[in-house]
Design an enzyme around this catalytic site. Structure first.
Site, PDB file in Angstrom:
ATOM      1  N   ARG A   1       1.610   4.198  -2.991  1.00 53.48           N
ATOM      2  CA  ARG A   1       1.227   5.490  -2.700  1.00 53.48           C
ATOM      3  C   ARG A   1       2.593   6.487  -2.844  1.00 53.48           C
ATOM      4  O   ARG A   1       2.456   7.690  -3.118  1.00 53.48           O
ATOM      5  CB  ARG A   1       0.659   5.856  -1.182  1.00 53.48           C
ATOM      6  CG  ARG A   1      -0.722   5.264  -1.183  1.00 53.48           C
ATOM      7  CD  ARG A   1      -1.191   5.032   0.228  1.00 53.48           C
ATOM      8  NE  ARG A   1      -2.687   4.794   0.659  1.00 53.48           N
ATOM      9  CZ  ARG A   1      -3.085   3.494   0.073  1.00 53.48           C
ATOM     10  NH1 ARG A   1      -2.625   2.497  -0.458  1.00 53.48           N
ATOM     11  NH2 ARG A   1      -4.532   3.357   0.242  1.00 53.48           N
TER      12      ARG A   1
ATOM     13  N   ASP B   1      -7.089  -8.130   4.343  1.00 52.27           N
ATOM     14  CA  ASP B   1      -6.243  -8.794   3.450  1.00 52.27           C
ATOM     15  C   ASP B   1      -5.473 -10.077   4.058  1.00 52.27           C
ATOM     16  O   ASP B   1      -5.088 -11.091   3.590  1.00 52.27           O
ATOM     17  CB  ASP B   1      -4.980  -8.364   2.909  1.00 52.27           C
ATOM     18  CG  ASP B   1      -5.347  -7.066   2.013  1.00 52.27           C
ATOM     19  OD1 ASP B   1      -6.566  -7.135   1.490  1.00 52.27           O
ATOM     20  OD2 ASP B   1      -4.695  -5.904   1.710  1.00 52.27           O
TER      21      ASP B   1
ATOM     22  N   ARG C   1     -12.802 -14.410  -2.192  1.00 45.69           N
ATOM     23  CA  ARG C   1     -11.971 -15.022  -1.233  1.00 45.69           C
ATOM     24  C   ARG C   1     -12.872 -15.958  -0.293  1.00 45.69           C
ATOM     25  O   ARG C   1     -12.156 -16.781   0.438  1.00 45.69           O
ATOM     26  CB  ARG C   1     -11.033 -13.887  -0.621  1.00 45.69           C
ATOM     27  CG  ARG C   1      -9.950 -13.481  -1.463  1.00 45.69           C
ATOM     28  CD  ARG C   1      -9.002 -12.370  -0.998  1.00 45.69           C
ATOM     29  NE  ARG C   1      -7.769 -12.029  -1.793  1.00 45.69           N
ATOM     30  CZ  ARG C   1      -7.167 -11.168  -1.351  1.00 45.69           C
ATOM     31  NH1 ARG C   1      -7.111 -10.190  -0.443  1.00 45.69           N
ATOM     32  NH2 ARG C   1      -6.099 -10.781  -2.175  1.00 45.69           N
TER      33      ARG C   1
ATOM     34  N   LYS D   1     -12.388  -9.114  -3.943  1.00 46.89           N
ATOM     35  CA  LYS D   1     -11.177  -8.851  -4.006  1.00 46.89           C
ATOM     36  C   LYS D   1     -10.414  -9.574  -5.227  1.00 46.89           C
ATOM     37  O   LYS D   1     -11.186  -9.806  -6.129  1.00 46.89           O
ATOM     38  CB  LYS D   1     -10.383  -9.412  -2.561  1.00 46.89           C
ATOM     39  CG  LYS D   1     -10.595  -8.811  -1.449  1.00 46.89           C
ATOM     40  CD  LYS D   1     -10.201  -7.459  -1.339  1.00 46.89           C
ATOM     41  CE  LYS D   1     -10.569  -6.833   0.008  1.00 46.89           C
ATOM     42  NZ  LYS D   1     -10.279  -5.219  -0.096  1.00 46.89           N
TER      43      LYS D   1
ATOM     44  N   ARG E   1     -14.001  -6.296 -11.239  1.00 47.55           N
ATOM     45  CA  ARG E   1     -13.593  -5.566  -9.789  1.00 47.55           C
ATOM     46  C   ARG E   1     -14.736  -4.161 -10.014  1.00 47.55           C
ATOM     47  O   ARG E   1     -14.721  -3.404 -11.017  1.00 47.55           O
ATOM     48  CB  ARG E   1     -12.232  -5.176  -9.425  1.00 47.55           C
ATOM     49  CG  ARG E   1     -11.517  -6.377  -9.769  1.00 47.55           C
ATOM     50  CD  ARG E   1     -11.008  -7.005  -8.435  1.00 47.55           C
ATOM     51  NE  ARG E   1     -10.651  -6.286  -7.147  1.00 47.55           N
ATOM     52  CZ  ARG E   1      -9.832  -6.002  -6.353  1.00 47.55           C
ATOM     53  NH1 ARG E   1      -8.476  -6.462  -7.029  1.00 47.55           N
ATOM     54  NH2 ARG E   1      -9.525  -5.733  -5.137  1.00 47.55           N
TER      55      ARG E   1
ATOM     56  N   SER F   1     -13.531   1.147   2.833  1.00 47.69           N
ATOM     57  CA  SER F   1     -12.521   0.980   1.688  1.00 47.69           C
ATOM     58  C   SER F   1     -11.348   1.986   1.703  1.00 47.69           C
ATOM     59  O   SER F   1     -11.876   3.313   1.351  1.00 47.69           O
ATOM     60  CB  SER F   1     -13.099   0.850   0.203  1.00 47.69           C
ATOM     61  OG  SER F   1     -12.129   0.695  -0.700  1.00 47.69           O
TER      62      SER F   1
ATOM     63  N   SER G   1       0.821  -1.281  -0.141  1.00 44.02           N
ATOM     64  CA  SER G   1      -0.235  -0.049  -0.055  1.00 44.02           C
ATOM     65  C   SER G   1       1.087   1.157  -0.130  1.00 44.02           C
ATOM     66  O   SER G   1       0.501   2.183  -0.781  1.00 44.02           O
ATOM     67  CB  SER G   1      -0.929  -0.018   1.335  1.00 44.02           C
ATOM     68  OG  SER G   1      -1.871  -1.068   1.199  1.00 44.02           O
TER      69      SER G   1
ATOM     70  N   GLN H   1      -9.062   2.317  -0.558  1.00 41.07           N
ATOM     71  CA  GLN H   1      -8.813   2.660  -2.121  1.00 41.07           C
ATOM     72  C   GLN H   1     -10.026   3.499  -2.389  1.00 41.07           C
ATOM     73  O   GLN H   1      -9.565   4.587  -3.085  1.00 41.07           O
ATOM     74  CB  GLN H   1      -9.019   1.403  -2.939  1.00 41.07           C
ATOM     75  CG  GLN H   1      -7.971   0.417  -2.547  1.00 41.07           C
ATOM     76  CD  GLN H   1      -8.071  -0.808  -3.349  1.00 41.07           C
ATOM     77  OE1 GLN H   1      -8.985  -1.195  -3.999  1.00 41.07           O
ATOM     78  NE2 GLN H   1      -7.106  -1.817  -3.449  1.00 41.07           N
TER      79      GLN H   1
ATOM     80  N   ARG I   1      -2.805 -13.904  -2.493  1.00 39.43           N
ATOM     81  CA  ARG I   1      -2.978 -14.259  -0.926  1.00 39.43           C
ATOM     82  C   ARG I   1      -3.335 -15.779  -0.782  1.00 39.43           C
ATOM     83  O   ARG I   1      -3.351 -16.214   0.038  1.00 39.43           O
ATOM     84  CB  ARG I   1      -3.773 -12.982  -0.271  1.00 39.43           C
ATOM     85  CG  ARG I   1      -3.201 -11.912  -0.418  1.00 39.43           C
ATOM     86  CD  ARG I   1      -3.514 -10.787   0.646  1.00 39.43           C
ATOM     87  NE  ARG I   1      -3.157  -9.355   0.331  1.00 39.43           N
ATOM     88  CZ  ARG I   1      -2.081  -8.876   0.308  1.00 39.43           C
ATOM     89  NH1 ARG I   1      -0.962  -9.630   1.084  1.00 39.43           N
ATOM     90  NH2 ARG I   1      -1.661  -7.737  -0.009  1.00 39.43           N
TER      91      ARG I   1
END
Ligand code: S3P
Length: 427
Positions: A25, A313, A344, A340, A120, A166, A21, A168, A386
């Site tokens: 950024r 996550d 998941r 995701k 997504r 979220s 993350s 994001q 993941r």
């Protein structure tokens, strides 16, 4: 590929790979700030490389000498229209955050990604940035990529109650709000990771956070900085769980970022009775430290509510942990897992049940009954990094044969040295 199976006594020290993350950024802030930004410990995983390439496509000079990444910031107004559509690969963070940045440009951009990105949901970002004046549309009238983002230099501020928890979405709105004229107010559904807020301050910007309410004025000019990316607790999570569930193990994970919005897994391990020691090394602003785990007797717990975004996550690997705990573990309020890199909830239940786990998928989580031995199977990551890493840690418990993983290559999205680090623990 055939996974490593049947191990006991994992021992050693791992330098955790850099935070995904924060790596994303650091490129974005470097680009939208004025002047030079240097980035040390940048994560060279596929996702963050997609962000790096995207900003090069937008005319930003970014160089990597193998050690330090140098970004010559152009400010928001210096970004240039890309010559072709921007490819975000598998990266949800790239596509969602960049939408907020592109919202304030004077040009139109096209964004696309892989098979998973094409599924997504994007309305969560599209609706607020369009409310601010941008014109973002999905493929064939849907909310799904490929996307077109038509920016405007006249962005309006927004008062926005977020319908989903979220980081994001919050970050995309913050990037747009930094370019809007006036004060924006964003209220989070639950508090999510706050790296964007931290970096706005680090890059000389102004932002006020009070509980779940965020106030930010625009337009603001940011100034380039020297960034050192800490290790990623989301990557550390796989070896934390390995150390707890594999007999006779003791694993030290160094340089783990311990931002409190990310440490839900530490709370869960402690509540389950796991043997975990923390040695803090960072400072108050940038919490970091070493985490040391040992094989433990674990008990099932309930995981729900405000903790969910603090470990979103980590839920696949926490589900594996729960298969090795006595009693039931119930995970609720985690419906975001369905959108995701893959669904998941389904992926964890289907693949671990193939190996002998007792997991019931629910509408917003999982019910896991432990403790179950795991056995050989053919499994798939569904192209989700993941899920792939979680299945490798699960395979370490298997004594009766091979565990074959399909789509193992997805692991390089966030942890290119995963198998090397695993090897170090049993040699
Ligand atoms: C991220 C936020 C989370 C997380 C993702 C990275 C970020 O996604 O799952 O891996 O860097 O902001 P959501 O914002 O969709 O919860």
């Amino acid at each position: 590929m055939d996974l490593v199976t049947n191990k006991i006594g994992l021992n050693g020290i791992i330098d955790v790979p850099s935070d995904k993350s924060i790596s994303h950024r650091s490129i974005m802030f470097g680009a939208i700030a004025q002047g030079k930004t240097t980035i040390k410990n940048f994560l060279r995983g596929d996702d963050c490389l997609s962000t790096l390439k995207a900003f090069q496509d937008l005319g930003v000079n970014i160089e990597d000498d193998g050690e330090v990444i140098t970004v010559q910031g152009t400010g928001f107004s210096g970004l240039k229209q890309a010559k072709q559509a921007i490819d975000v690969g598998n990266s949800g963070t790239t596509i969602r955050l960049i939408m907020g940045i592109l919202a304030g440009t004077s040009f139109t951009s096209q964004l696309f990604g892989d098979h998973s990105i094409a599924k997504r949901p994007m309305n969560r970002v599209m609706l607020p940035i369009n409310q601010m004046g941008a014109e973002c549309t999905g493929h064939d009238g849907t909310e799904f990529p490929p996307l077109t983002v038509k920016g405007t230099t006249n962005l309006r501020p927004i008062q926005y109650q977020m319908p989903v928890a979220s980081a994001q979405v919050k970050s995309a709105i913050l990037f747009a709000a930094l370019q809007a004229h006036g004060e924006s107010v964003i209220v989070e559904k639950e508090k999510t990771r706050d790296h964007t807020e931290d970096m706005i301050r680090q890059f000389g910007g102004d932002i006020t956070v009070s509980g779940k309410e965020i106030r930010i004025n625009g337009p603001q000019n940011l100034v380039g900085q020297d960034v050192v990316v800490p290790g990623d607790i989301s990557s550390a999570a796989f070896f934390l769980v390995a150390g707890l569930i594999i007999p006779d193990s003791r694993i030290t994970l160094n340089n783990v970022g311990l931002n409190p919005t990310r440490t839900g897994i530490i709370d869960v391990i402690q509540q389950m009775g796991g043997n975990l020691a923390i040695q803090e090394t960072g400072n108050a602003m940038n919490k970091a430290g070493s985490l040391i785990v040992e094989t433990s007797e674990l008990k099932g717990i309930e995981i729900s509510g405000e903790i969910i975004p603090r470990l979103i996550d980590e839920l696949p690997i926490i589900a594996l942990l729960a298969t090795q705990a006595e009693g039931a573990t119930t995970i609720r309020d985690a419906e975001e897992l369905k959108v995701k890199e893959t669904n998941r909830i389904d992926a964890v239940a289907t693949e671990l049940n193939k190996m002998g786990a007792d997991i019931q998928p629910t509408d917003d989580g999982l019910i896991i009954h432990g403790k179950t031995p795991l056995h050989h199977a053919k499994v798939t990551s569904y192209g989700d990094h993941r899920i792939g890493m979680m299945l490798q840690i699960a395979a370490l418990l298997v004594k009766d044969g091979a565990v074959e993983l399909d789509k193992a290559e997805a692991i390089s999205v966030s942890y290119p040295s995963f198998f090397n680090d695993l090897n170090k623990l049993y040699q």
